[in-house]
Design a protein around this motif. Structure first.
Motif, short mmCIF file in Angstrom:
data_model
loop_
_atom_site.label_atom_id
_atom_site.label_comp_id
_atom_site.label_asym_id
_atom_site.label_seq_id
_atom_site.Cartn_x
_atom_site.Cartn_y
_atom_site.Cartn_z
N MET A 224 9.77 0.02 -7.66
CA MET A 224 9.70 -1.22 -8.41
C MET A 224 9.71 -0.93 -9.90
O MET A 224 9.33 0.15 -10.37
N GLY A 225 10.12 -1.91 -10.68
CA GLY A 225 10.23 -1.70 -12.12
C GLY A 225 8.89 -1.52 -12.81
O GLY A 225 8.78 -0.77 -13.78
N ARG A 226 7.87 -2.23 -12.32
CA ARG A 226 6.54 -2.13 -12.90
C ARG A 226 5.52 -2.06 -11.77
O ARG A 226 5.79 -2.47 -10.64
N ARG A 227 4.33 -1.54 -12.13
CA ARG A 227 3.24 -1.49 -11.16
C ARG A 227 1.96 -1.96 -11.84
O ARG A 227 1.72 -1.68 -13.02
N ALA A 228 1.14 -2.70 -11.08
CA ALA A 228 -0.16 -3.15 -11.57
C ALA A 228 -1.17 -2.95 -10.46
O ALA A 228 -0.85 -3.11 -9.27
N HIS A 229 -2.38 -2.61 -10.83
CA HIS A 229 -3.44 -2.33 -9.86
C HIS A 229 -4.57 -3.33 -10.05
O HIS A 229 -5.06 -3.54 -11.16
N LEU A 230 -4.96 -3.96 -8.94
CA LEU A 230 -6.03 -4.95 -8.97
C LEU A 230 -7.32 -4.33 -8.46
O LEU A 230 -7.37 -3.81 -7.34
N SER A 231 -8.33 -4.34 -9.29
CA SER A 231 -9.62 -3.75 -8.91
C SER A 231 -10.75 -4.55 -9.53
O SER A 231 -10.71 -4.85 -10.74
N ARG A 232 -11.73 -4.91 -8.71
CA ARG A 232 -12.89 -5.66 -9.18
C ARG A 232 -12.50 -6.90 -9.95
O ARG A 232 -13.09 -7.26 -10.97
N GLY A 233 -11.45 -7.56 -9.44
CA GLY A 233 -11.04 -8.84 -10.01
C GLY A 233 -10.20 -8.77 -11.25
O GLY A 233 -9.86 -9.80 -11.83
N ARG A 234 -9.81 -7.55 -11.66
CA ARG A 234 -9.03 -7.41 -12.88
C ARG A 234 -7.80 -6.54 -12.67
O ARG A 234 -7.81 -5.64 -11.83
N LEU A 235 -6.78 -6.81 -13.46
CA LEU A 235 -5.55 -6.03 -13.38
C LEU A 235 -5.58 -4.87 -14.36
O LEU A 235 -6.06 -4.99 -15.48
N ALA A 236 -5.05 -3.72 -13.90
CA ALA A 236 -4.93 -2.57 -14.79
C ALA A 236 -3.53 -2.00 -14.67
O ALA A 236 -2.86 -2.17 -13.68
N HIS B 95 0.82 -1.21 0.00
CA HIS B 95 0.00 0.00 0.00
C HIS B 95 0.86 1.26 0.00
O HIS B 95 0.34 2.37 -0.02
N SER B 96 2.19 1.08 0.05
CA SER B 96 3.10 2.20 0.12
C SER B 96 3.43 2.73 -1.27
O SER B 96 4.05 2.03 -2.08
N ALA B 97 3.04 3.96 -1.54
CA ALA B 97 3.35 4.56 -2.84
C ALA B 97 4.86 4.71 -3.02
O ALA B 97 5.39 4.57 -4.12
N ALA B 98 5.57 5.00 -1.91
CA ALA B 98 7.01 5.19 -1.98
C ALA B 98 7.72 3.88 -2.37
O ALA B 98 8.64 3.89 -3.21
N LEU B 99 7.30 2.76 -1.78
CA LEU B 99 7.92 1.48 -2.12
C LEU B 99 7.52 1.05 -3.52
O LEU B 99 8.35 0.55 -4.29
N ALA B 100 6.25 1.24 -3.87
CA ALA B 100 5.80 0.86 -5.21
C ALA B 100 6.56 1.62 -6.30
O ALA B 100 6.86 1.07 -7.37
N ALA B 101 6.89 2.87 -6.02
CA ALA B 101 7.58 3.70 -7.01
C ALA B 101 8.99 3.19 -7.31
O ALA B 101 9.55 3.51 -8.36
#
Length: 218
Positions: free
Chosen positions: A206-218, A198-204
């Motif tokens: 990483m080489g890639r980011r993906a968001h899971l919402s309503r059972g799907r990746l975006a 949930h950390s925006a600083a740690l996610a930033a």
């Protein structure tokens, strides 16, 4: 390609029928890649990691890891995969109470046949555990136990590290050091890292980011 998910689907039984959690997830991760997985609580992030690690099974779709079809493995095969290929870091520490910190750190690496005392020592130093090596889990704080669990996983040098909020019990500075060690392992061994955070600083970082919402990746 180290990891490939093809149309992975999962639902749970609810009072009014099946409740969809994951709906046709496609995901690919190469060796050496790092991916941050974000999403609201209850969006299925932990479920997805559990299935990749062979702790749960999808209703449909396939998961291939290091050339193996994880969804086709029996219990023994999935256990072997976790022992030798996948490193799991969850918020439940799962340390062995009868072993001291040093032995806990070495435990997974010994099972995998990859125990490297020098690597274990570097991790203990980097994670601030040098003075705790002869203590037992019950003598440690929650944050210290989390660092031991992380060191145990990284010491085994798995091909894929699955980390579910691995820094949730740590302060910001320690969390940054922990991520430093994860990224160093990826660089050193060519491993891949898939981290729920949930950390925006740690996610930033990483080489890639993906968001899971309503059972799907975006």
């Amino acid at each position: 390609m180290l990891l490939a998910l093809d149309k992975v689907t999962k639902s749970y039984a609810g009072a009014d029928g099946p409740v969809p959690v994951l709906s046709g997830i496609d995901l690919a991760l190469d060796a050496g890649e790092t991916l941050a997985l974000t999403g609201e609580s209850g969006s299925g992030k932990s479920t997805l990691l559990h299935m990749i690690g062979g702790l749960d099974t999808p209703e449909a779709g396939t998961i291939r890891l290091a050339g193996q079809d994880v969804t086709a493995l029996d219990d023994r095969g999935r256990a072997a995969l976790r022992r030798g290929t996948v490193g799991l870091i969850f918020q439940q520490f799962n340390l062995i109470p009868s072993l001291d910190v040093a032995a806990n750190i070495a435990f997974q690496a010994r099972l995998a046949g990859r125990h490297d005392p020098a690597r274990a020592d570097r991790l203990a130093d980097a994670l601030g555990l040098r003075s705790q090596l002869r203590k037992y889990p019950e003598q440690l704080s929650g944050g210290q136990q989390q660092r031991v669990a992380i060191a145990r996983t990284l010491a085994a040098a798995p091909a894929l590290v699955l980390a579910d909020e691995p820094t949730g019990n740590l302060d910001e500075a320690t969390a940054a050091r922990v991520l430093d060690q994860m990224l160093a392992l990826v660089s050193e061994t060519g491993a891949a890292l898939l981290m729920v955070t949930h950390s925006a600083a740690l996610a930033a970082r990483m080489g890639r980011r993906a968001h899971l919402s309503r059972g799907r990746l975006a």
